[in-house]
Design a protein around this motif. Structure first.
Motif, PDB file in Angstrom:
ATOM      1  N   PHE A  85      53.941  38.241  31.182  1.00 26.44           N
ATOM      2  CA  PHE A  85      52.830  37.737  31.987  1.00 26.44           C
ATOM      3  C   PHE A  85      51.780  37.151  31.045  1.00 26.44           C
ATOM      4  O   PHE A  85      51.307  37.819  30.143  1.00 26.44           O
ATOM      5  N   SER A  86      51.429  35.908  31.231  1.00 26.32           N
ATOM      6  CA  SER A  86      50.490  35.320  30.274  1.00 26.32           C
ATOM      7  C   SER A  86      49.391  34.509  30.937  1.00 26.32           C
ATOM      8  O   SER A  86      48.944  33.513  30.415  1.00 26.32           O
ATOM      9  N   LEU A  87      48.938  34.979  32.084  1.00 26.87           N
ATOM     10  CA  LEU A  87      47.677  34.457  32.603  1.00 26.87           C
ATOM     11  C   LEU A  87      46.548  35.314  32.018  1.00 26.87           C
ATOM     12  O   LEU A  87      46.800  36.276  31.302  1.00 26.87           O
ATOM     13  N   TYR A  88      45.308  34.970  32.360  1.00 26.19           N
ATOM     14  CA  TYR A  88      44.177  35.687  31.774  1.00 26.19           C
ATOM     15  C   TYR A  88      43.783  36.866  32.659  1.00 26.19           C
ATOM     16  O   TYR A  88      43.292  36.684  33.765  1.00 26.19           O
TER      17      TYR A  88
ATOM     18  N   ASP B  76      41.372  38.901  32.324  1.00 29.49           N
ATOM     19  CA  ASP B  76      39.934  39.061  32.530  1.00 29.49           C
ATOM     20  C   ASP B  76      39.333  37.922  33.348  1.00 29.49           C
ATOM     21  O   ASP B  76      38.117  37.797  33.438  1.00 29.49           O
ATOM     22  N   LEU B  77      40.214  37.103  33.929  1.00 32.39           N
ATOM     23  CA  LEU B  77      39.759  36.092  34.878  1.00 32.39           C
ATOM     24  C   LEU B  77      40.222  36.503  36.278  1.00 32.39           C
ATOM     25  O   LEU B  77      41.259  37.147  36.406  1.00 32.39           O
ATOM     26  N   THR B  78      39.473  36.085  37.291  1.00 34.94           N
ATOM     27  CA  THR B  78      39.917  36.395  38.639  1.00 34.94           C
ATOM     28  C   THR B  78      41.075  35.472  39.014  1.00 34.94           C
ATOM     29  O   THR B  78      41.392  34.521  38.288  1.00 34.94           O
TER      30      THR B  78
ATOM     31  N   GLU C 132      39.828  31.967  39.342  1.00 32.40           N
ATOM     32  CA  GLU C 132      39.446  31.397  38.046  1.00 32.40           C
ATOM     33  C   GLU C 132      40.672  30.976  37.247  1.00 32.40           C
ATOM     34  O   GLU C 132      40.665  29.939  36.563  1.00 32.40           O
TER      35      GLU C 132
ATOM     36  N   ASP D 288      41.903  27.763  38.856  1.00 31.54           N
ATOM     37  CA  ASP D 288      41.038  26.628  38.506  1.00 31.54           C
ATOM     38  C   ASP D 288      41.231  26.193  37.059  1.00 31.54           C
ATOM     39  O   ASP D 288      41.202  25.005  36.744  1.00 31.54           O
ATOM     40  N   PHE D 289      41.406  27.184  36.178  1.00 32.45           N
ATOM     41  CA  PHE D 289      41.595  26.853  34.763  1.00 32.45           C
ATOM     42  C   PHE D 289      42.847  25.991  34.574  1.00 32.45           C
ATOM     43  O   PHE D 289      42.795  24.929  33.954  1.00 32.45           O
ATOM     44  N   PHE D 290      43.957  26.434  35.165  1.00 27.59           N
ATOM     45  CA  PHE D 290      45.190  25.665  34.981  1.00 27.59           C
ATOM     46  C   PHE D 290      45.141  24.341  35.738  1.00 27.59           C
ATOM     47  O   PHE D 290      45.729  23.356  35.301  1.00 27.59           O
TER      48      PHE D 290
ATOM     49  N   LEU E  83      40.066  40.639  39.658  1.00 27.34           N
ATOM     50  CA  LEU E  83      40.517  40.361  38.298  1.00 27.34           C
ATOM     51  C   LEU E  83      42.041  40.418  38.267  1.00 27.34           C
ATOM     52  O   LEU E  83      42.649  41.323  38.840  1.00 27.34           O
TER      53      LEU E  83
END
Lengths: 315, 374
Positions: A89-92, A94-96, A99, A102-104, A135
């Protein structure tokens, strides 16, 4: 195969790490819209192959094309045309959820109205509408994997690479995940997926089997099963351990292994084995509750193919 | 394709800001540590010698001897701690470290003055702290000289000796704090800048997020600049906060232009933050990266930038080495702007050198940051 229109194409692709050959002259083609399964024991070179195809790793030799772009030379173009979900698993964390989406979206250039539409689509697809502001680290693994899949297809790529996407999740989550894969494939996405799970292999249109860096089989699931050369018998017995000892090494037997509470016995000749094996069991004092030929499962086929190719790298 | 896509850069910067906001450790490092360091070093480092413990043996006990002792106390540099009966009793005060300077006024001091003869004083110093002793002696001589001139004028005996009318520029009180605080801005920001970003790329490697990031079309330059952006903003806030605290709390003058300090700080920060990213990208480990960042910035900035020791007095090797310490240039900038109020015409060279440092730091970061997985 489809020739120049192939979604993914590998030609004599190799990757060495020092003296170790992780991938050894692998060639194959994947047609658009296929769900292409990539199987093999740990260390077979599946992940290394995927990383070469999606531009994370340069090949040592050989060539290939993904979405029509040359691997190694047109990496950035390939990255815009594919979605990739890595093994871990390699999403963040500490981001919701939102978030991360939206980042990707930002990285894949999904903007404006399309961004909002795709965000809603991912939330609905992953079943995270009510958890959009949680989160990501707090989500269950099944949710995380569906979110990762969603983030990988935000830009609606024609080709999707999934590296063991369902490892570690329960069967229901896994089933749901495969429903999503089929949904994407039904929409025309080419899916390139590695897995350990045999029942997942059955869902693929075609399967490639790797072992020790080599491609050792490539066919549809039915074709692979039909190609099994040696007959397979199932022995029901109250003493499988004793039976295993009695049959292992017998001249009629190619291979014998525990399969649940039964024994699967691969034999050279069906008739000979059916007549001789009960005698051997009786001589060893092991009761037989039935010995009959069965259709080999994909697992049987793969074990046979891997052993015929010299066994797995880790053995 | 474009080397720099502003949407992608913005996405990285925004993500980095959100992560930073949720990471208490980074927030402390970003906002509390700079102020803490300023307070710590601002109070701890003081090269001024004040309140020297003074013991007096007045064997003359005359109005003149009392006037002399008053002169010592009025100077503000000495505090009377004891009046032992004899020099031998005073020796014990030295041994216990209770007195640093012993003034002995011998019998006949007033009589010698009245008779126009050379009056003698004895000053004994505790030389175990040589620096303090030297400075204390200089103060004592100055007090005695002033006293001598006054006596001479009273008696109208001698012609007035030559009086040197010296004037110190820029730091009129010669307060070391005025030198230290602007210097600390440079030292602290060097350390903070490198440490802040040293975490960021290593964290992506450690948490496995780098693989997903690397599979997207984002370029190395976009990642590096996107990660830099929030920290540049934090760094500028820090520079402002430290400067304000220095002026408000330590009374350091600020004679120059803030409009000049911030652009030059920006260049310096880009270099320092780039260095941190470089270390982070090479080590791929947060713990290792912060340690290297600390060692690589703190000692050089502290010892070789001219903050602690004057560069002109260094051995040639260290002097040559100091040119490689970016804090050296920023130190000139902060001291120049705080104390001298100089403008860009004076700080041009430093600005260009820091620009070079910024370009170098960022280039190293971009080069060392490989999107390819090993």
């Amino acid at each position: 195969m489809t020739g120049p229109a192939a979604a993914v194409e590998a030609k004599e692709l190799s990757r060495r790490f020092g003296d170790f050959v992780a991938v050894d002259r692998v060639s194959f083609e994947v047609a658009p819209g296929e769900v292409f399964g990539f199987l093999g024991p740990n260390g077979a070179g599946k992940t290394t192959t995927i990383k070469m195809l999606n531009g994370l790793l340069a090949p040592s030799s050989g060539s290939g094309r993904v979405a029509g772009f040359e691997i190694g030379r047109e990496r950035e173009a390939i990255k815009r045309s594919i979605g990739y979900m890595s093994q871990l698993f390699s999403l963040y964390g500490d981001l919701t959820v939102v978030e991360n989406i939206d980042f990707f979206s930002g990285l894949y250039g999904v903007g404006g109205e399309r961004r909002a539409a795709r965000r809603d689509w991912v939330l609905a697809m992953a079943g995270l509408v009510d958890h959009r502001d949680r989160l990501t680290a707090e989500l269950s693994l099944g949710w995380k994997q569906r979110l990762a899949l969603g983030c990988a297809v935000l830009h609606e790529p024609p080709i999707l690479f999934l590296d063991e996407p369902t490892s570690g999740v329960d069967p229901i989550s896994r089933r749901r995940f495969w429903d999503l894969i089929y949904e994407l494939a039904g929409g025309g996405t080419t899916v390139f997926v590695t897995t350990h799970y045999m029942e997942e292999a059955e869902y693929c249109t075609r399967l490639a089997l790797m072992n020790r860096g080599r491609l050792i089989a490539l066919d549809t699931p039915a074709g692979l099963r039909a190609g099994a050369r040696e007959p397979l018998l199932r022995l029901a017995t109250p003493d499988p351990i004793g039976a295993l000892a009695a049959l292992d090494g017998a001249p009629e037997v190619v291979r014998v292994g525990l399969f649940g509470r039964d024994l699967h016995v691969t034999v050279r000749d069906r008739e000979r084995a059916l007549s001789r094996l009960p005698e051997r069991l009786a001589a060893a004092g092991v009761r037989s509750d039935g010995l009959d030929e069965i259709r080999p499962s994909l697992e049987d086929v793969f074990i046979a193919l891997v052993l015929a190719a010299g066994g797995a790298a880790e053995d | 394709m474009a080397l720099l896509d502003l949407h992608r850069l913005w996405a990285v910067a925004r993500k980095e800001t959100i992560q930073l906001r949720r990471d208490r450790r980074s927030l402390l490092l970003a906002f509390a540590l700079p102020l803490l360091l300023l307070l710590l070093f601002g109070y701890a480092i003081d090269w001024d010698v004040r309140d020297i413990a003074l013991a007096v043996v007045d064997q003359d006990a005359s109005p003149e001897s009392r006037e002399l002792v008053d002169g010592f106390l009025a100077s503000g540099y000495f505090t009377l701690v004891a009046r032992p009966a004899s020099p031998s009793a005073a020796a014990r005060l030295f041994a216990r470290g209770e007195a640093r300077l012993l003034l002995v006024v011998p019998p006949g001091f007033a009589a010698d003055l009245a008779g126009g003869r050379t009056a003698r004083l004895q000053v004994l110093l505790d030389g175990s702290d040589a620096n303090t002793a030297t400075i204390a002696l200089a103060y004592a001589e100055a007090v005695a000289r002033t006293f001598g001139q006054r006596v001479a004028l009273h008696g109208e005996l001698v012609t007035l000796p030559l009086v040197a009318d010296s004037r110190v520029w820029y730091n009129e009180e010669l307060a070391s704090r005025n030198m230290i605080v602007p210097g600390l801005v440079a030292v602290i920001m060097m350390v903070i800048a490198a440490m802040l970003t040293s975490l960021t790329i290593a964290r992506e490697w450690e948490r496995g997020t780098m693989e997903q990031l690397a599979a997207t079309p984002v370029t190395r330059l976009e990642v590096v600049l996107g990660k830099l952006l929030p920290y540049v903003a934090i760094g500028l806030v820090d520079v402002g906060a430290i400067s304000a605290l220095g002026v408000w709390l330590f009374g350091v003058p600020f004679r120059g232009s803030a409009l000049l300090l911030f652009p030059l700080s920006f260049l310096f920060l880009c270099g320092g933050l780039g260095l941190g990213l470089f270390i982070s990208a090479v080590t791929r480990s947060q713990v290792l990266a912060t340690q290297i960042a600390l060692v690589a910035t703190f000692l050089p900035a502290f010892l070789l930038s001219g903050f602690m020791f004057a560069i002109e007095n260094m051995p040639p090797v260290l002097r040559a080495l100091s040119y490689l310490i970016p804090a050296r240039y920023f130190l000139v900038v902060t001291r120049g702007i705080f104390l001298k109020g100089v403008g860009v015409e004076v700080l041009r060279v430093q600005g260009l050198l820091m620009l070079a440092f910024a370009v170098l730091g960022l280039a190293l970061a971009v080069r060392s940051f490989r999107k390819e997985l090993g």
